[in-house]
Design a protein around this motif. Structure first.
Motif, PDB file in Angstrom:
ATOM      1  N   VAL A   1       0.882  -1.162   0.000  1.00  0.00           N
ATOM      2  CA  VAL A   1       0.000   0.000   0.000  1.00  0.00           C
ATOM      3  C   VAL A   1       0.921   1.213   0.000  1.00  0.00           C
ATOM      4  O   VAL A   1       1.831   1.312   0.836  1.00  0.00           O
ATOM      5  CB  VAL A   1      -0.917   0.060   1.236  1.00  0.00           C
ATOM      6  CG1 VAL A   1      -1.729   1.340   1.237  1.00  0.00           C
ATOM      7  CG2 VAL A   1      -1.839  -1.129   1.267  1.00  0.00           C
ATOM      8  N   VAL A   2       0.730   2.113  -0.943  1.00  0.00           N
ATOM      9  CA  VAL A   2       1.499   3.348  -1.034  1.00  0.00           C
ATOM     10  C   VAL A   2       0.555   4.485  -0.672  1.00  0.00           C
ATOM     11  O   VAL A   2      -0.516   4.612  -1.271  1.00  0.00           O
ATOM     12  CB  VAL A   2       2.046   3.571  -2.463  1.00  0.00           C
ATOM     13  CG1 VAL A   2       2.848   4.861  -2.532  1.00  0.00           C
ATOM     14  CG2 VAL A   2       2.867   2.384  -2.920  1.00  0.00           C
TER      15      VAL A   2
ATOM     16  N   TYR B   1       4.410   7.037   2.146  1.00  0.00           N
ATOM     17  CA  TYR B   1       4.602   5.885   3.029  1.00  0.00           C
ATOM     18  C   TYR B   1       4.327   4.605   2.242  1.00  0.00           C
ATOM     19  O   TYR B   1       3.404   4.564   1.436  1.00  0.00           O
ATOM     20  CB  TYR B   1       3.634   5.940   4.218  1.00  0.00           C
ATOM     21  CG  TYR B   1       3.802   7.164   5.071  1.00  0.00           C
ATOM     22  CD1 TYR B   1       4.701   7.175   6.131  1.00  0.00           C
ATOM     23  CD2 TYR B   1       3.062   8.306   4.826  1.00  0.00           C
ATOM     24  CE1 TYR B   1       4.849   8.292   6.925  1.00  0.00           C
ATOM     25  CE2 TYR B   1       3.208   9.435   5.621  1.00  0.00           C
ATOM     26  CZ  TYR B   1       4.101   9.426   6.663  1.00  0.00           C
ATOM     27  OH  TYR B   1       4.244  10.543   7.442  1.00  0.00           O
ATOM     28  N   PHE B   2       5.097   3.561   2.518  1.00  0.00           N
ATOM     29  CA  PHE B   2       4.907   2.239   1.929  1.00  0.00           C
ATOM     30  C   PHE B   2       4.706   1.243   3.062  1.00  0.00           C
ATOM     31  O   PHE B   2       5.448   1.266   4.039  1.00  0.00           O
ATOM     32  CB  PHE B   2       6.137   1.802   1.122  1.00  0.00           C
ATOM     33  CG  PHE B   2       6.405   2.641  -0.086  1.00  0.00           C
ATOM     34  CD1 PHE B   2       5.944   2.250  -1.325  1.00  0.00           C
ATOM     35  CD2 PHE B   2       7.120   3.823   0.019  1.00  0.00           C
ATOM     36  CE1 PHE B   2       6.197   3.011  -2.447  1.00  0.00           C
ATOM     37  CE2 PHE B   2       7.374   4.603  -1.098  1.00  0.00           C
ATOM     38  CZ  PHE B   2       6.909   4.204  -2.337  1.00  0.00           C
ATOM     39  N   LYS B   3       3.710   0.383   2.913  1.00  0.00           N
ATOM     40  CA  LYS B   3       3.501  -0.684   3.886  1.00  0.00           C
ATOM     41  C   LYS B   3       3.306  -1.989   3.140  1.00  0.00           C
ATOM     42  O   LYS B   3       2.571  -2.042   2.161  1.00  0.00           O
ATOM     43  CB  LYS B   3       2.288  -0.384   4.761  1.00  0.00           C
ATOM     44  CG  LYS B   3       2.499   0.831   5.656  1.00  0.00           C
ATOM     45  CD  LYS B   3       1.319   1.111   6.523  1.00  0.00           C
ATOM     46  CE  LYS B   3       1.546   2.372   7.351  1.00  0.00           C
ATOM     47  NZ  LYS B   3       0.350   2.748   8.110  1.00  0.00           N
ATOM     48  N   GLN B   4       4.006  -3.017   3.595  1.00  0.00           N
ATOM     49  CA  GLN B   4       3.914  -4.331   2.965  1.00  0.00           C
ATOM     50  C   GLN B   4       2.654  -5.046   3.433  1.00  0.00           C
ATOM     51  O   GLN B   4       2.295  -5.006   4.612  1.00  0.00           O
ATOM     52  CB  GLN B   4       5.139  -5.165   3.307  1.00  0.00           C
ATOM     53  CG  GLN B   4       5.166  -6.493   2.614  1.00  0.00           C
ATOM     54  CD  GLN B   4       6.459  -7.239   2.881  1.00  0.00           C
ATOM     55  OE1 GLN B   4       7.254  -6.866   3.738  1.00  0.00           O
ATOM     56  NE2 GLN B   4       6.665  -8.310   2.148  1.00  0.00           N
TER      57      GLN B   4
ATOM     58  N   GLU C   1       1.932  -5.992   8.867  1.00  0.00           N
ATOM     59  CA  GLU C   1       2.494  -6.069  10.216  1.00  0.00           C
ATOM     60  C   GLU C   1       2.464  -4.700  10.888  1.00  0.00           C
ATOM     61  O   GLU C   1       2.528  -4.590  12.104  1.00  0.00           O
ATOM     62  CB  GLU C   1       3.901  -6.653  10.212  1.00  0.00           C
ATOM     63  CG  GLU C   1       4.956  -5.756   9.616  1.00  0.00           C
ATOM     64  CD  GLU C   1       6.344  -6.364   9.696  1.00  0.00           C
ATOM     65  OE1 GLU C   1       7.298  -5.604   9.945  1.00  0.00           O
ATOM     66  OE2 GLU C   1       6.485  -7.581   9.512  1.00  0.00           O
ATOM     67  N   LEU C   2       2.370  -3.634  10.089  1.00  0.00           N
ATOM     68  CA  LEU C   2       2.208  -2.281  10.616  1.00  0.00           C
ATOM     69  C   LEU C   2       0.734  -1.912  10.580  1.00  0.00           C
ATOM     70  O   LEU C   2       0.001  -2.352   9.694  1.00  0.00           O
ATOM     71  CB  LEU C   2       3.000  -1.282   9.768  1.00  0.00           C
ATOM     72  CG  LEU C   2       4.511  -1.516   9.695  1.00  0.00           C
ATOM     73  CD1 LEU C   2       5.136  -0.565   8.687  1.00  0.00           C
ATOM     74  CD2 LEU C   2       5.135  -1.338  11.063  1.00  0.00           C
TER      75      LEU C   2
END
Length: 87
Positions: A41-42, A54-57, A64-65
């Protein structure tokens, strides 16, 4: 088949006003997920004179975040197949 499963198959864009300043929906979150519901997710958060990215896997539909409500909406919308609608 394994290569195709790794391609982006689910995507959705959510646009929003991150600071409630009535400056328009200049912030956005984009979910890009594969057939295994994994990807990223960007989020681009715009403020008056700055922008942050922000980047989240995402792994199997979860991060996990902690995801913001808009990031969660992008993931949920992508997995639901409603990529054409932006809010």
């Amino acid at each position: 088949e394994a290569r195709i499963d790794g391609c982006v198959t689910h995507r959705a864009l959510i646009r929003y006003d991150a600071y409630g300043e009535m400056s328009g929906q200049q912030s956005s979150s984009l979910a890009l997920l594969d057939a295994r519901r994994s990807g990223i997710v960007v989020s681009s958060i715009h403020h008056r004179d700055s922008a942050r990215v922000y980047f989240k896997q995402i792994v199997a539909g979860e991060s996990e975040l902690e995801l913001s409500p808009e990031e969660r909406a992008a993931v949920d919308r992508a997995l639901a197949g409603d990529a054409g609608a932006a809010s």
